[in-house]
Design an enzyme around this catalytic site. Structure first.
Site, PDB file in Angstrom:
ATOM      1  N   GLU A 127       0.815  -1.218   0.000  1.00  0.00           N
ATOM      2  CA  GLU A 127       0.000   0.000   0.000  1.00  0.00           C
ATOM      3  C   GLU A 127       0.848   1.267   0.000  1.00  0.00           C
ATOM      4  OE1 GLU A 127      -3.809   1.783   2.499  1.00  0.00           O
ATOM      5  OE2 GLU A 127      -3.508  -0.357   2.286  1.00  0.00           O
ATOM      6  N   ASP A 142      -2.922  -3.081   3.177  1.00  0.00           N
ATOM      7  CA  ASP A 142      -3.412  -3.244   4.550  1.00  0.00           C
ATOM      8  C   ASP A 142      -4.504  -4.298   4.608  1.00  0.00           C
ATOM      9  OD1 ASP A 142      -1.660  -1.347   5.373  1.00  0.00           O
ATOM     10  OD2 ASP A 142      -3.135   0.235   5.675  1.00  0.00           O
ATOM     11  N   TYR A 154      -0.471  -3.000  13.647  1.00  0.00           N
ATOM     12  CA  TYR A 154      -1.358  -2.273  12.743  1.00  0.00           C
ATOM     13  C   TYR A 154      -2.297  -1.331  13.507  1.00  0.00           C
ATOM     14  CZ  TYR A 154      -4.628  -1.589   8.859  1.00  0.00           C
ATOM     15  OH  TYR A 154      -5.413  -1.042   7.867  1.00  0.00           O
TER      16      TYR A 154
END
Length: 750
Positions: A8, A104, A309
């Site tokens: 990403e 992600d 994350y």
């Protein structure tokens, strides 16, 4: 043949490339023997603008609405077109046999990659990398268990439905309102209900009537007694005459102990952080905006790789993470965490239901430290603050409960009951993690959040003060307390507080209290799906509301602008309710599970968008600019509007097509030398002046001269690095700078 990996962002791509031994730099990619790693810059492709379907949509006209594309088109984002072309070139290489999506791991991450692939016309087999952190270990393990891309088709369908539905409703409603009332009025299924929630709170505050209440406080030696009403068990009364009558009866009365109750208690640590809770805590403690906290978290995740994350809505861990906890403890056992992390790591880690629950983990588990070694000197003050919050919460969860004994003393005087509370700590447990630390310094180490204070020891829950347990040890039932003096206490009920960013995030996460519907399924769905917006989008939604001049800040408190209040009267009622999001999320969840067809959902959304547009067209309201100034726009000559941004005051042109704006004043990071509050910078060029609420004023030129004399050129980061370097030299005195300077000096011996 090779596999193409699409990440990403560039930072994540570089980490993946290093783990996969890709070293050859290409245009927008890195190549190795088996893999090619390329990246997006977030989204590279998005849904096309209305004018791409028909040129007539370049002009905003009410007659042209609603806009209903039969097939949604995609367009490459102009600013990142170069990188898109680089990714496309790698996709169509003849030696690329498969594509691995490494964006992600979530609904929006899936959309980022799929839109690129769809626009580029990719038709090669897909695999999916699904990981929660970007450490080398996590990347290796992820590539060892790649999943078939077809498993994520329903997730992609749900993401596309969300994007297309928001386009249909947002685009049509915004254009209809703007054209109908000739004002820049934007709305959507998330931002408009958010405004309605704030409006409801402001209405409650406006209509609130304070009500006086009364109580009785007694003092018997060192013991503080609080009157308790016999029937209701309340510690105050709204009947002043009754309290005064009781007070008269108490004159000369002695207080007799009737009961002493000792209860052993435990309090567990707060839950681990999800993004929203972390944003709330950072807002309360450091006055960070939700967007600011997310950006800091993103750096700690991508650049430092020390936290997992960030865009997670879970506050629990999955069982497969438990075996990695010891390694994570060793990694973060540095600086102020060394002693506690070391002590915790020596004990076996039990997978307690209080923090390990697979059923409560969706795409990602809670935010915790990674296995990556931490170097605190490489972090900024802001990064250290956020890292500190996460690490201490992680250590607290792994620590035992706080144990204490609560004593409650009941006394009778003049036929009335009085209460006193006492507490003895038996074991600090997890609260020891939050003990003051000498290394805390300016980074805020060692402080506790409001949630921890709330969850910790109760603060006089019965209305009585805490007193030392020692005072109770010599007392027993039937004892007469030393001469007690009683007095009346007074107070007034308070209205609900205005929203801050922290409390607004809470309301957006749990909007059930603001729903008119009694449908429990809807309330439950909103709760389970994260409420209004997602953990990834709430920060941007709040920022957009400020940027659209629908919200303004006064100190930490958030207020609706006149523009927002008028928008809420003009927007269709259904668009103002959280129920719409609840309904959509219920259906999107079914699409992601393969239980609902995408076509059925989109058919219903198209019908709704038509009805919405027709409602706005038929509206009979009016919009009035009540912030118009006497100043004229230098571009079109129309009067300028005075608006308040999040941290600034601006003049903007009322003509939406003109777009002119200029800053009148902005809140700076400079502090007032008198009251230490943030200074406001006003004016232009050499005439700029700092102004404070306390009345202090200073020209910008004079401010710069003063700051130079004070040594303002040295940043906090420079100071932190210098102190760190000095600390290392202290440990190695033979190699310090002073010793090296003396090394070349010849000293004569007598």
């Amino acid at each position: 043949m090779k596999s193409l990996v699409i990440a990403e962002k560039p930072s994540v791509a570089r980490d993946i490339a290093r783990v996969l031994q890709c070293k050859r730099n290409l245009n927008g990619a890195i190549e190795g023997e088996r893999y090619i790693v390329t990246w997006g810059l977030g989204h590279l492709v998005e849904l096309a603008e209305p004018e791409d379907y028909d040129k007539k949509y370049k002009e905003w006209k009410l007659a042209d609405l609603p806009m209903m594309p039969e097939v949604f088109r995609l367009e490459v984002i102009r600013q990142t077109a170069k990188q898109y072309q680089a990714v496309k070139a790698q996709i169509h290489r003849k030696d690329v046999k498969e594509i691995i999506i490494a964006t992600d791991a979530g609904r929006e991450g899936e959309l980022v990659a799929r839109l690129i692939l769809k626009k580029a016309g990719a038709d090669k087999p897909l695999k999916r990398l699904w990981i929660s952190s970007v450490t080398d270990k996590a990347i290796r393990q992820g590539f060892e268990r790649l999943k078939d891309g077809r498993e994520y088709e329903p997730l992609y369908d749900a993401a596309m439905c969300r994007a297309e539905a928001d386009w249909l409703v947002g685009m049509n409603a915004t254009r209809a309102l703007t054209c109908k009332y000739n004002a820049q009025l934007s709305c959507g299924r998330v931002q408009t209900p958010t405004l309605a929630i704030i409006a409801k709170r402001e209405e409650q505050i406006k209509n609130f009537v304070p009500k006086p209440y009364y109580g009785i406080r007694g003092r018997a030696g060192e013991i503080s007694l609080t009157w308790q009403e016999e029937k209701s068990k309340n510690f105050c009364s709204f009947d002043k005459s009754r309290v005064e009558e009781i007070l008269k009866r108490l004159k000369g009365e002695k207080a007799v102990v009737v009961q002493i109750r000792r209860v052993p208690k435990k309090t567990d640590s707060p839950l681990l952080y999800d993004l929203t809770e972390l944003q709330r805590d950072a807002s309360r403690r450091f006055d960070y905006s939700a967007k600011q906290t997310l950006n800091i978290m993103q750096r700690l995740y991508e650049n430092h790789k020390v936290l997992t994350y960030p865009r997670t809505d879970s506050r629990y861990l999955s069982a497969d993470i438990v075996p990695t906890i010891k390694e994570r403890l060793h990694a973060c056992a540095v600086g102020p965490y060394r002693a506690v992390a070391g002590a915790v790591s020596k004990k076996p880690v039990a997978a307690k239901p209080s923090f390990v629950n697979d059923a409560k983990v969706t795409d990602h588990h809670a935010i915790i430290p990674t296995e990556q070694f931490v170097d605190l000197t490489h972090m900024t003050i802001d990064e250290r603050r956020i890292y500190d919050l996460v690490v201490r919460r992680f250590l607290a969860v792994l620590s035992p409960a706080c144990e204490y004994e609560q004593t409650k003393l009941f006394a009778r005087a003049g036929g009335e009951t009085f209460v006193a509370n006492g507490t003895v700590i038996k074991s600090l447990g997890w609260r020891e993690v939050y003990a003051k630390d000498g290394e805390a310094g300016e980074a805020g180490f060692g402080e506790m959040s409001e949630e921890e204070d709330e969850i910790g020891l109760p603060a006089g829950s019965a209305g009585g003060d805490f007193v030392s347990e020692g005072l109770f040890l010599t007392l027993k039932e039937g004892d007469v307390l030393p001469a007690a003096a009683f007095s009346m206490t007074e107070g007034k009920t308070k209205p609900p507080a205005h929203f801050t960013e922290a409390t607004l995030l809470t309301a957006m996460e749990n909007p059930g209290a603001y729903m008119e519907s009694s449908d429990r399924a809807m309330v439950k769905t909103l709760s389970e799906t994260g409420g209004l917006g997602t953990v990834a989008t709430r920060a941007d939604i709040i920022e957009k509301l400020f940027a659209s001049f629908l919200l303004e800040k006064r100190g930490k408190e958030i207020y609706l602008t006149s523009k927002a209040k008028q928008l809420l009267t003009l927007a269709p009622e259904e668009l103002r309710k959280p129920e719409l999001t609840a309904e959509w999320e219920m259906k999107l969840a079914k699409i992601a599970k393969g239980e609902l067809k995408r076509s059925d959902f989109m058919r219903a959304v198209c019908m709704y968008a038509r009805e919405l547009t027709d409602q706005i067209k038929a509206g009979e309201g009016t919009f009035r600019h009540d912030n118009m100034t006497n100043k004229k726009c230098p571009n079109c000559g129309k009067p300028l509007l005075l608006v308040k941004g999040k941290n600034s005051e601006l003049l903007v042109c009322q003509d939406r097509e003109c777009g002119y704006r200029e800053t009148v004043s902005r809140t700076s990071n400079a502090r007032c030398p008198i009251c230490h509050k943030k200074l406001e910078l006003r004016g232009k060029g050499d005439g700029q002046i700092f102004v404070c609420r306390c009345g202090y004023k200073e020209r910008l030129s004079a401010f710069k001269e003063r700051r130079e004399k004070e040594g303002a050129g040295v940043s906090k980061k420079d100071v932190a690095r210098y102190l760190s370097r000095q600390g290392k030299e202290d440990k190695e005195p033979l190699n310090n700078a002073f010793a090296q300077a003396l090394a070349g000096i010849q000293i004569d011996k007598e």
